[in-house]
Design an enzyme around this catalytic site. Structure first.
Site, PDB file in Angstrom:
ATOM      1  N   TYR A   1     -10.363   5.808  39.504  1.00 11.20           N
ATOM      2  CA  TYR A   1     -10.905   5.157  40.363  1.00 11.20           C
ATOM      3  C   TYR A   1     -10.085   3.722  40.224  1.00 11.20           C
ATOM      4  O   TYR A   1     -11.652   3.231  39.853  1.00 11.20           O
ATOM      5  CB  TYR A   1     -12.080   5.520  40.214  1.00 11.20           C
ATOM      6  CG  TYR A   1     -12.716   7.193  41.300  1.00 11.20           C
ATOM      7  CD1 TYR A   1     -12.296   7.129  42.434  1.00 11.20           C
ATOM      8  CD2 TYR A   1     -13.256   7.922  40.179  1.00 11.20           C
ATOM      9  CE1 TYR A   1     -13.180   8.444  42.295  1.00 11.20           C
ATOM     10  CE2 TYR A   1     -13.467   9.389  40.741  1.00 11.20           C
ATOM     11  CZ  TYR A   1     -12.995   9.331  42.185  1.00 11.20           C
ATOM     12  OH  TYR A   1     -14.121  10.555  42.592  1.00 11.20           O
TER      13      TYR A   1
ATOM     14  N   CYS B   1      -9.797 -16.038  43.700  1.00 11.88           N
ATOM     15  CA  CYS B   1     -11.072 -17.264  44.008  1.00 11.88           C
ATOM     16  C   CYS B   1     -12.620 -16.943  44.786  1.00 11.88           C
ATOM     17  O   CYS B   1     -12.409 -16.870  45.971  1.00 11.88           O
ATOM     18  CB  CYS B   1     -10.298 -17.945  45.291  1.00 11.88           C
ATOM     19  SG  CYS B   1      -9.047 -18.614  44.678  1.00 11.88           S
TER      20      CYS B   1
HETATM   21  C1  LIG Z   1     -14.234  12.163  45.080  1.00  7.59           C
HETATM   22  C2  LIG Z   1     -14.822  13.390  45.711  1.00  7.59           C
HETATM   23  C3  LIG Z   1     -14.654  14.599  44.283  1.00  7.59           C
HETATM   24  C4  LIG Z   1     -14.591  14.583  43.056  1.00  7.59           C
HETATM   25  O1  LIG Z   1     -15.312  13.738  42.368  1.00  7.59           O
HETATM   26  P1  LIG Z   1     -15.639  13.287  41.387  1.00  7.59           P
HETATM   27  O2  LIG Z   1     -16.619  12.433  40.501  1.00  7.59           O
HETATM   28  O3  LIG Z   1     -14.347  12.504  40.680  1.00  7.59           O
HETATM   29  O4  LIG Z   1     -15.629  14.416  40.398  1.00  7.59           O
HETATM   30  C5  LIG Z   1     -14.408  15.591  44.808  1.00  7.59           C
HETATM   31  N1  LIG Z   1     -15.255  16.139  45.803  1.00  7.59           N
HETATM   32  C6  LIG Z   1     -15.088  15.360  47.156  1.00  7.59           C
HETATM   33  C7  LIG Z   1     -15.345  16.148  48.322  1.00  7.59           C
HETATM   34  C8  LIG Z   1     -15.267  14.048  46.856  1.00  7.59           C
HETATM   35  O5  LIG Z   1     -15.709  12.964  47.661  1.00  7.59           O
END
Ligand SMILES: *Cc1c(COP(=O)(O)O)cnc(C)c1O
Length: 406
Positions: A375, A346
């Site tokens: 994600y 909603c």
């Molecule tokens: C989220 C993150 C990743 C992975 O990022 P992607 O964009 O999914 O490859 C790697 N290292 C750190 C420190 C992150 O916060």
């Protein structure tokens, strides 16, 4: 776009269900082929970690573990998930919010490497490691001064909560002797996310290498590893240009050969590894017209698949037509129209694709959102409005299996 795996097993499974369809479907055979080809192209001296926040389901971690160096985690919960799924895989513990109790838990779990994101984290870890009678390896996470290429998210090269500013790193390096329980074995950079341009990514890595070499010389530091982060992108546009991984790997090999480099590189990718292995399938439960626009309501929505609303894009999808229609009225639908695909929440923000053209869409058809393996479920607020969770279905070697894990 065509999916990189068959969804026939999923369709057969859904055809036997009564309730409106709502499921994540992950193909682990595809995931395994993908990680083999990603890692297979890397030059020798590169350690590949998987950043588990993108998708931390046990079957995913278990599929990846034999092919990678280890897991990058960002909470004690993730430390435990990684250890449970693949006890022999090394862990690198990053994240800006590591508390005392979390670091204690990580020390107790014998985490192999810590990415230090602040001066206080350094002091905390040193103190707690002394208490535990341990010496541990750390990398200092750097927020560099230089500016960065375009990407969807930037975590460095500007004011952010991540890492340690370049000048503060130098103060720490001047005083490393104070941290007797820590062995600083290198540096960590994770500056951008969803970068689609291999060339600009290489230019960034070149800057990281230059800075590392200069610190190595100036402080006589025995650098063992330079972690260049993740951030390799996926183009969600249907005709998108994907990141040129072979070009990137050749460029890394050239960078490693060209300088006087005695350390290894490490990288920790999330999205690039798992995005393509999953999809999110939902059933159309209603179609209506409002002020001259068409709206489809889906069983599910942003509480289960937050990616499109957090990125504010129209997520790519396919319509899977179904034929049965049980209600005593004509079946609502549209043909060659623009329509907005909404979830069941909603709130007007619960939109997965806005004013997109469909050839035909009817109530009870299925909509399959592609590239939902990273994600997707894991960044979503599952219990807002208390709707039932989607089924979480895995396919491997011709078998389907399910998980209830959050
Ligand atoms: C989220 C993150 C990743 C992975 O990022 P992607 O964009 O999914 O490859 C790697 N290292 C750190 C420190 C992150 O916060």
């Amino acid at each position: 776009m065509t999916l990189p795996f068959s969804i026939e097993p999923l369709r057969r499974h859904l055809a036997g269900q009564d309730a409106p369809a709502c499921a994540y479907y992950y193909d682990l055979d595809h995931l395994e082929q993908r990680i083999e080809s990603i890692v297979g192209e890397l030059p020798d001296n590169v350690r590949f970690y998987y950043a588990i926040k993108a998708n931390s389901d046990t079957p995913v971690l278990q599929t990846l573990a034999p092919h990678i160096h280890g897991f990058e985690v960002a909470s004690l919960g993730e430390v435990h998930k990684a250890r449970r799924a693949a006890p022999a895989s090394p862990i690198a513990f990053g994240g800006p919010g590591k508390t005392g109790p979390e670091l204690e838990g990580a020390l107790a779990a014998d985490v192999e490497l810590y990415h230090i994101e602040s001066y206080l984290q350094l002091v905390r870890l040193n103190t707690l490691a002394a208490r535990a009678g341990k010496t541990v390896k750390v990398l200092l996470r750097v927020n560099p001064r230089f500016t960065l290429p375009d990407a969807t998210l930037q975590m460095a090269g500007k004011p952010t909560q991540f890492g340690i500013d370049q000048h503060e790193i130098e103060e720490i390096l001047d005083n490393l002797g104070r941290y007797s329980q820590l062995r600083c074995v290198g540096f960590h950079f994770h500056a951008i996310s969803n970068n689609l341009d291999a060339h600009s990514h290489l230019m960034l890595v070149r800057r990281y290498i230059e800075l590392t070499l200069s610190w190595q010389r100036r402080y006589g530091l025995p650098v063992e590893v330079l972690n260049i982060g993740g951030g390799i992108g996926i183009d969600y546009a249907p005709d998108g240009r994907q990141f040129d991984w072979p070009h990137y790997c050749r460029g890394l090999a050239m960078l490693l050969e060209s300088g006087d480099i005695a350390f290894s590189l490490a990288m920790e990718c999330g999205r690039f590894v798992t995005a393509t292995c999953g999809c999110y399938v939902t059933e159309v439960t209603d179609i209506k017209r409002s002020h001259d626009e068409h709206f489809a309501i889906l069983r599910g929505g942003s509480h289960q698949f937050r990616l499109p609303s957090s990125w504010q894009h129209n997520h790519p999808f396919q319509v899977l037509p179904t034929e049965s229609w049980p209600w005593p009225c004509p079946r609502p639908g549209v043909t060659r129209q623009n329509i907005t695909l909404c979830g069941e929440l909603c709130t007007p923000k619960d939109v997965l694709a806005r004013r997109v053209e469909v050839e035909q869409l009817r109530v009870a058809d299925l909509v399959l959102f592609e590239q939902a393996g990273a994600y997707g479920w894991h960044i979503s607020h599952h219990d807002f409005l208390s709707h039932p969770h989607p089924a979480r279905i895995y396919h491997r070697n011709g078998q389907l299996f399910f998980t209830e894990e959050h």
